[in-house]
Scaffold this active site. Sequence first.
Site, PDB file in Angstrom:
ATOM      1  N   TYR A 230      80.792  62.983   5.385  1.00 43.90           N
ATOM      2  CA  TYR A 230      79.595  62.596   4.634  1.00 43.90           C
ATOM      3  C   TYR A 230      79.120  63.702   3.695  1.00 43.90           C
ATOM      4  CZ  TYR A 230      76.740  64.481   8.642  1.00 43.90           C
ATOM      5  OH  TYR A 230      76.164  65.234   9.629  1.00 43.90           O
ATOM      6  N   GLU A 231      78.213  63.311   2.790  1.00 47.05           N
ATOM      7  CA  GLU A 231      77.732  64.171   1.697  1.00 47.05           C
ATOM      8  C   GLU A 231      78.884  64.658   0.810  1.00 47.05           C
ATOM      9  OE1 GLU A 231      74.809  63.870   1.178  1.00 47.05           O
ATOM     10  OE2 GLU A 231      74.138  63.224   3.147  1.00 47.05           O
ATOM     11  N   GLY A 232      79.868  63.816   0.617  1.00 52.19           N
ATOM     12  CA  GLY A 232      81.046  64.164  -0.171  1.00 52.19           C
ATOM     13  C   GLY A 232      82.137  64.691   0.733  1.00 52.19           C
TER      14      GLY A 232
END
Length: 585
Positions: A436-438
Amino acid sequence: MDYQPRPDDIRFLLNAVLDAPARLAALAPFAEVDEALQSQVLEEAGRFVGEVVAPINRGGDEIGCRFSDGDVVSPPGFRDAYQAFVDGGWPALSAAQEDGGQGLPAVLEAVLYEWLAAANHGLTMAPGLLHGAYACLKHHGSEELKQRYLQKIATGEWLATMCLTEAHAGSDLGQVRTRAVPQADGSLRVSGSKIFISGGEHDLTPNIVHLVLCRLPDAPAGPKGLSLALVPKVLPDGTRNAVHCERIEEKMGLHGSPTCSMRFDEATGWLVGEPGRGLAAMFVMMNSARLHVALQGIGLLDAAWQKADAYAAERRQMRAPGPVPASRGGESADLIAEHPAVRRILDTQRAWIDGARAIAYRSALMLDVAEHDADPKARERAQRWCSLVTPVLKAACTHQAFHGASECLQVFGGHGYVREWGIEQIVRDSRVTMIYEGTNEIQAIDLLVRKVLPDAGAAMSAVLLELRDTLDASREADADVQRRLAQLRYMGTTIAMAAHANPVLPYEVADDYLRVTMLALMAWAWARIEAAAPQDAARARAGAAFRRWVLPEFEMRMGIIKRSCETVALTHAAQAAAPGVGVSN
């Protein structure tokens, strides 16, 4: 055993290694935030995390969140713990005083959230986006929105989400389809579905502020057509908005945090920032989130190490090779902490924890410099550091959290694979941080393709030169780090040249480049740590483990990149020499 913060370890890094008190005192908002105050905050934060947050971690995993008819019930103890978190003023630690915050440095908030994630990752997901949402709204929100929502978010009275992902789009935000139709009263009607929304619905706060990526009518296709809308669960008049949680995901880990599928049915919202500039507004939130995810990785690795270290100091198995350890006494078997294979695991993870902490805390200090330093050149340097180092930290620290936690599980043998000891939960919970978050691959591409290569490595070179100048070349360890920093600077130029012949190459070696960057930063951190504590036996052992078991990867990764660049050069030369074959740059 529950996770226990160790403020002394943090004080050493902040004071002896990073000179944080002096750096912060030079910034006007923190002139009175001296070493004593920082220490007091750390002590109180450590006590709160250890006594309130850590004990409910296991129950959060085993019982998890419950979903019924659109409502989500948190695990036992989570509501009370979160309310205690709010009552203690912890969500507002670094928010401005005029917004109900305490106005303390970002680095203290960084330590707090690292500890929170280590103690209870599931609960920490709830307030994890508060600071990013606060910064996004403070910089891009209208005065009316700030009056209505900013203080509620700053203090944690209301929680916030970041609604980006859609089922068909994933990380490709240019494919977002959620629509927002302007109304005569200046509001928006938002319609669409989002998935993987952490805390999209819960019972921790009476309202939830959703920041939703969407498209206005006639917006162009792709990421440039995206806008950002604030869509609350409860409207200002007290009525429920048309925001619905359709389900919560059954996940590998993080059972204490509800990951929601959300549906917006012409929900009322308001534009944040300018039309078509939604990504610019949201990136304020995303960059903050990425540093916090890096800190999650560090905290989770520390939690795994604490469990493994404690177990190794109690469990006896066989005779350890080498000299008779003092701990043997009259026992027929030695502590597994005395066995070289176990010692290597423990010392290697300790090296990662302390080295990564030094880099992450320096990044948090740079956030304060970038915002508050009176010197524009200092602000520019600090912003450059944060831009380049944040993706490195996010990817490297989360990678090590999962793989290092798995190594720590190995210390337990078969006992680690069962729930009784709690180490398997950390392995499960930590895996998502790489996604997550890239994803970590996206972080590597962001670093090399978008930030290093456009100026042929000039900005990265400036960062590395700043680190070089903090070292003493007369010390052998420092001189070795300076040599590696020079190699990394040169490698940026080499990749830039090869990319002219093969534009695909940077995407192929981005992971390797990010990894060697982290290893160079870690080498710098350990040079500083050992210089600050030359007589500390435990840190000396971890530093030795770093040089022996971790740092050799630097040469391996550099070799991979070098060979890839050489292959491009040879191919390019062969094509140029072939009769009738044109070569295009």
